[in-house]
Design a protein around this motif. Structure first.
Motif, short mmCIF file in Angstrom:
data_model
loop_
_atom_site.label_atom_id
_atom_site.label_comp_id
_atom_site.label_asym_id
_atom_site.label_seq_id
_atom_site.Cartn_x
_atom_site.Cartn_y
_atom_site.Cartn_z
N ASN A 44 -0.25 -10.99 7.52
CA ASN A 44 -1.37 -10.49 6.72
C ASN A 44 -0.93 -9.63 5.54
OD1 ASN A 44 -3.47 -11.54 8.44
ND2 ASN A 44 -2.78 -10.01 9.91
N PHE A 45 0.38 -9.37 5.47
CA PHE A 45 0.84 -8.42 4.46
C PHE A 45 0.84 -9.02 3.05
CE2 PHE A 45 4.22 -6.44 1.96
CZ PHE A 45 3.74 -5.15 1.92
N GLN A 47 -0.59 -11.05 1.05
CA GLN A 47 -1.73 -11.88 0.66
C GLN A 47 -2.36 -11.25 -0.57
OE1 GLN A 47 -4.42 -12.50 3.86
NE2 GLN A 47 -2.91 -13.60 5.10
N ASP A 49 -5.34 -10.33 -1.48
CA ASP A 49 -6.21 -9.18 -1.27
C ASP A 49 -5.42 -7.92 -0.96
OD1 ASP A 49 -8.45 -10.52 -1.78
OD2 ASP A 49 -9.02 -10.86 0.32
N ASN A 50 -4.38 -8.09 -0.13
CA ASN A 50 -3.62 -6.91 0.26
C ASN A 50 -2.76 -6.38 -0.89
OD1 ASN A 50 -3.00 -5.01 2.33
ND2 ASN A 50 -0.95 -5.91 2.39
N GLY A 53 -4.93 -4.51 -2.90
CA GLY A 53 -5.17 -3.24 -2.19
C GLY A 53 -4.07 -2.23 -2.45
N ILE A 56 -4.34 -0.91 -6.01
CA ILE A 56 -5.40 0.11 -6.15
C ILE A 56 -4.95 1.42 -5.53
CG2 ILE A 56 -7.78 0.71 -5.57
CD1 ILE A 56 -8.41 -2.23 -5.37
N ALA A 57 -4.32 1.32 -4.35
CA ALA A 57 -3.91 2.54 -3.65
C ALA A 57 -2.85 3.30 -4.44
CB ALA A 57 -3.39 2.19 -2.26
N VAL A 60 -4.08 6.29 -8.22
CA VAL A 60 -4.24 7.73 -8.34
C VAL A 60 -2.89 8.44 -8.25
CG1 VAL A 60 -5.15 9.77 -7.17
CG2 VAL A 60 -6.64 7.82 -7.59
N MET A 169 -13.83 -0.15 -10.70
CA MET A 169 -13.58 -1.10 -9.63
C MET A 169 -13.95 -2.54 -10.00
SD MET A 169 -12.07 0.80 -7.63
CE MET A 169 -11.78 -0.41 -6.34
N ARG A 251 -13.71 5.69 -7.94
CA ARG A 251 -13.44 4.86 -6.77
C ARG A 251 -14.27 5.30 -5.57
NH1 ARG A 251 -8.01 3.70 -3.34
NH2 ARG A 251 -8.94 2.00 -2.17
N ASN A 300 0.94 1.23 3.30
CA ASN A 300 0.09 0.09 3.59
C ASN A 300 0.69 -0.76 4.71
OD1 ASN A 300 -0.19 -3.01 3.03
ND2 ASN A 300 -2.10 -2.10 2.30
N ARG A 303 0.49 0.81 8.08
CA ARG A 303 -0.89 0.78 8.59
C ARG A 303 -1.25 -0.60 9.10
NH1 ARG A 303 -3.46 4.27 3.70
NH2 ARG A 303 -3.01 6.31 4.56
N ILE A 304 -0.81 -1.63 8.36
CA ILE A 304 -1.11 -3.00 8.78
C ILE A 304 -0.47 -3.29 10.13
CG2 ILE A 304 -0.49 -5.41 8.26
CD1 ILE A 304 -1.67 -5.15 5.68
N SER A 306 -0.16 -1.18 12.35
CA SER A 306 -0.73 -0.21 13.28
C SER A 306 0.33 0.72 13.87
CB SER A 306 -1.50 -0.89 14.41
OG SER A 306 -2.70 -1.38 13.93
N GLN B 203 -6.69 4.68 13.82
CA GLN B 203 -5.86 5.39 12.84
C GLN B 203 -6.57 6.64 12.33
OE1 GLN B 203 -3.33 3.19 10.29
NE2 GLN B 203 -3.71 1.25 11.32
N ASP B 214 -8.22 3.56 2.22
CA ASP B 214 -7.04 2.70 2.24
C ASP B 214 -6.67 2.29 3.66
OD1 ASP B 214 -6.69 2.51 -0.51
OD2 ASP B 214 -5.65 4.42 -0.62
N LYS B 217 -8.96 -0.54 4.67
CA LYS B 217 -8.58 -1.81 4.04
C LYS B 217 -7.37 -2.43 4.73
CE LYS B 217 -8.99 -2.28 -0.47
NZ LYS B 217 -8.85 -1.96 -1.91
N ALA B 218 -6.40 -1.58 5.10
CA ALA B 218 -5.21 -2.10 5.79
C ALA B 218 -5.60 -2.68 7.15
CB ALA B 218 -4.18 -0.99 5.95
N GLN B 221 -7.24 -5.94 6.66
CA GLN B 221 -6.25 -6.92 6.24
C GLN B 221 -5.46 -7.44 7.44
OE1 GLN B 221 -6.01 -7.96 3.15
NE2 GLN B 221 -4.35 -9.36 3.63
N ALA B 222 -5.11 -6.51 8.34
CA ALA B 222 -4.30 -6.89 9.50
C ALA B 222 -5.13 -7.63 10.54
CB ALA B 222 -3.67 -5.65 10.12
#
Lengths: 335, 328
Positions: A44-45, A47, A49-50, A53, A56-57, A60, A169, A251, A300, A303-304, A306, B203, B214, B217-218, B221-222
């Motif tokens: 899923n990393f 892709q 959309d990610n 993502g 965007i992250a 800032v 956005m 945002r 990111n 987090r993906i 987990s 999380q 964020d 979104k992660a 995505q996962a």
């Protein structure tokens, strides 16, 4: 005298560029490695959309990092960028939502607030000779407090002006090329990076930023208006904080007065990972942008997967230490 | 040069003195009022925060009770829920003002025990509020049962996603009482009652709206098949809403939040958020001051004052009994 410095500086800068380039290459290789590892670990990393993502992250933190890069290269530090960002977003919200000013005026108000804070920082450091660490630490608290006071301790929403959120956005690119919906905040990030890079490499301000950081005394003796240029450097950092403030407001569709503290450390980390030397005189915008992407990609990816929060923090901290260590090793080898 | 920096220092010193004077001034007069044994009772409240909407609502309730019972209160708390040390300093300062009673929402109960013991020795009654104080010293505690409230959120989530599928939790932190209880309440309820629902990710975003965005979104995505996300406090819930929206999944993922605030209320009205658990922050503030007054007037109060929680969604958000609990 001025001519003397100008003559000295190109030669000096070419060697600097070269050593910078090594760190930038290392940072870039690290970024690619991180992307490869996460791609292997999770389908899923990598892709569209990610990736968007992650872009965007980065916006800032990346823009905050651009500003602080100038300050660090000039041999100072700015700890106030995070809360100045918050204050700027609150000012934008007050103008747009409470005083019903047009959106562009609100944006200008936010950016000007950042610039003003930068001028104050610069004056404290350059004129009153307060060490930048202390002066900007003070400003961190002043801006944090003012953000709470001005907002009345409450978030201010942009519900009446959906255009504001859409401006950041929405996607201009997506309008031209269907399917390629990259939000405008990403364009703002790259636009700011381009401008910052041009300022740093082609203007007098950029040249004196390096001169201040390499040897302030030599710059002073060769007739450089040290006070003026220092204030200019801090003001530039303030302007970037202001832009970041406008973006975070857009945002989140609201100005959140209680966030912001801690953002300065991520921005400084991005600059340092990208090869900006905390002792001043060295650094590049490209490096900082790569540094910011390393931080956001890493966050990111973890987090993906987990990965528990506490370990995410440990890993990010470890990367900063590793980056600085590699930088020191490289420098030692050059000597 | 040196005389100039001297002047700067003198100016800074004067500014500091002014600041200290300004900070110390107000409570000192209140303290003076109580010390002079005037009729008004002095009850300081030390909360877990002050700049969040929730705490402002607690304060509002406390001030209402203060007006009704004619007592003087002060309300203060640290900036975030990890500043245990700052809260202890505030508690110490409050004790030094010789209060008649004290209301306290502990960030870390054990860290506060020596000071609470001091209060007990001086016969100053302590009332716990919100997460309360984990010891025998408080004579009463006005709080929400966070475990039960989060379990109720889990029940709603289960029925909204059709009793099966993947869900996730975005919470504020993993060390504070409310963070622990809400994650535990939600997780235990799903595990024990809904075998076909799996919590794929839990999380923590520190209640920071941007970080929580964020994170959400992660997670999405996962877990492309994710059916629902529970945001365990206001900042987390706003982040979840943003993240779902930015991922283009509004309406496809069930969002359940906690507490209220303008943004969540708007999202619930528009259907982006299915609903949320609301506590009764005004009631928490009111009942803790009321309990303090009652104790000082030798009236009996229950040890645990459950201030309750309610599920609200589009259908009952404007009902008078719910609307009274929501803050903007």
């Amino acid at each position: 005298m001025r001519i003397g410095l100008a003559a000295l500086s190109p030669a000096r800068r070419t060697t600097l560029m070269r050593s910078d380039a090594v760190q930038r290459l290392l940072a870039f290789a690290a970024l690619i490695a991180i992307i490869l590892i996460f791609s292997l670990l999770s389908p899923n990393f990598l892709q569209f959309d990610n990736v968007v993502g992650i872009l965007i992250a980065t916006a800032v933190n990346g823009i905050l990092a651009l500003g602080v890069t100038f300050v660090i290269i000039s041999g100072s530090i700015d700890l106030s960028i995070g809360t100045v960002m918050t204050l700027s977003s609150v000012m934008t919200a007050v103008f747009i939502t409470e005083w019903h000013a047009p959106v562009p005026v609100g944006i200008l108000a936010g950016v000007s607030t950042g610039a003003l804070a930068g001028i104050v920082n610069g004056t404290l450091v350059a004129k009153l000779k307060i060490p930048s660490f202390i002066a900007t630490l003070g400003m961190l608290n002043v801006a944090k407090g003012l953000a709470l006071v001005v907002s009345g301790l409450k978030p201010i929403y942009f519900n009446d002006t959906p255009d504001f959120n859409r401006a950041a956005m929405g996607s201009v690119i997506g309008g031209v090329i269907p399917g390629l919906d990259i939000p405008n905040v990403v364009l703002v990030l790259f636009g700011c990076a381009l401008v910052a890079s041009l300022i740093l490499t082609t203007t007098v301000l950029g040249r004196f930023t390096f001169a201040l950081g390499s040897n302030e005394e030599a710059a002073r003796l060769s007739g450089v208006n040290v006070v003026g240029w220092k204030i200019a450097v801090f003001t530039l950092a303030g302007i970037f904080s202001g832009i970041a403030g406008v973006l975070i407001g857009a945002r989140l569709n609201s100005a959140q007065p209680s966030l912001g503290q801690g953002y300065e450390l991520d921005a400084i980390a991005a600059a340092v990972i990208g090869g900006t030397s905390l002792s001043g005189g060295e650094g590049s915008i490209l490096g900082t942008v790569i540094g910011a992407f390393i931080i956001s990609t890493l966050t990111n990816g973890l987090r993906i997967l987990s990965v528990p929060q506490e370990w995410q923090t440990v890993v990010t901290g470890g990367i900063v230490i590793l980056a600085v260590y590699l930088d020191i090793v490289r420098r030692r080898q050059q000597q | 040069m040196s005389s100039r920096s001297m002047r700067v220092f003198v100016a800074l010193g004067a500014a500091m003195a002014l600041l200290v004077g300004a900070c110390g001034g107000q409570p000192a007069t209140t303290g003076g009022a109580s010390a002079s044994t005037s009729a008004k009772l002095f009850i300081p409240m030390i909360s877990k925060g002050f700049q969040h909407q929730f705490w402002q609502a607690v304060r509002q309730g406390a001030e209402k009770a203060a007006a009704q019972y004619n007592v003087t209160i002060t309300f203060e708390g640290p900036e975030n829920e990890s500043q245990v040390d700052k809260q202890i300093e505030m508690l110490q300062a409050a004790i030094n003002k010789k209060p008649n009673a004290l209301c306290f929402a502990a960030l870390d109960s054990k860290a506060a025990i020596p000071l609470l013991q001091k209060l007990k020795d001086q016969n100053i009654p302590v009332i716990g509020f919100d997460s309360g104080v984990d010891s025998d010293i408080p004579v009463a505690t006005a709080a929400t049962d966070n475990i039960a409230a989060a379990a109720a959120a889990a029940d709603k989530m289960a029925s909204l996603i059709g009793m099966s599928g993947d869900v996730a939790i975005v919470a504020h932190d993993q060390t504070s009482r409310t963070g622990i209880d809400r994650v535990k309440g939600f997780t235990d309820q799903i595990k024990s009652k809904y075998p076909n629902i799996k919590i794929v990710s839990t999380q923590y975003g520190g209640g920071d709206q941007l970080k929580s965005t964020d994170i959400t979104k992660a997670i999405l995505q996962a877990n492309p098949n994710l059916k629902g996300v529970f945001g365990a406090n206001e900042g987390s819930a706003i982040g979840v809403l943003n993240g779902v929206k930015e991922s283009g999944k509004s309406g496809k993922v069930v969002v359940i939040g906690y507490d209220s605030g303008q943004q969540q209320m708007d999202a619930i009205r528009s259907g982006e958020e299915a609903g949320a658990i609301t506590q009764d922050p005004i009631g928490i503030g009111f009942k803790s001051v009321e309990a303090a007054w009652k104790v000082l007037n030798k009236q009996s109060v229950p040890k645990n004052i459950d201030t309750g929680f309610h599920w609200y969604d589009k259908t009952n958000i404007d009902a008078p009994d719910i609307a009274a609990l929501l803050y903007k």
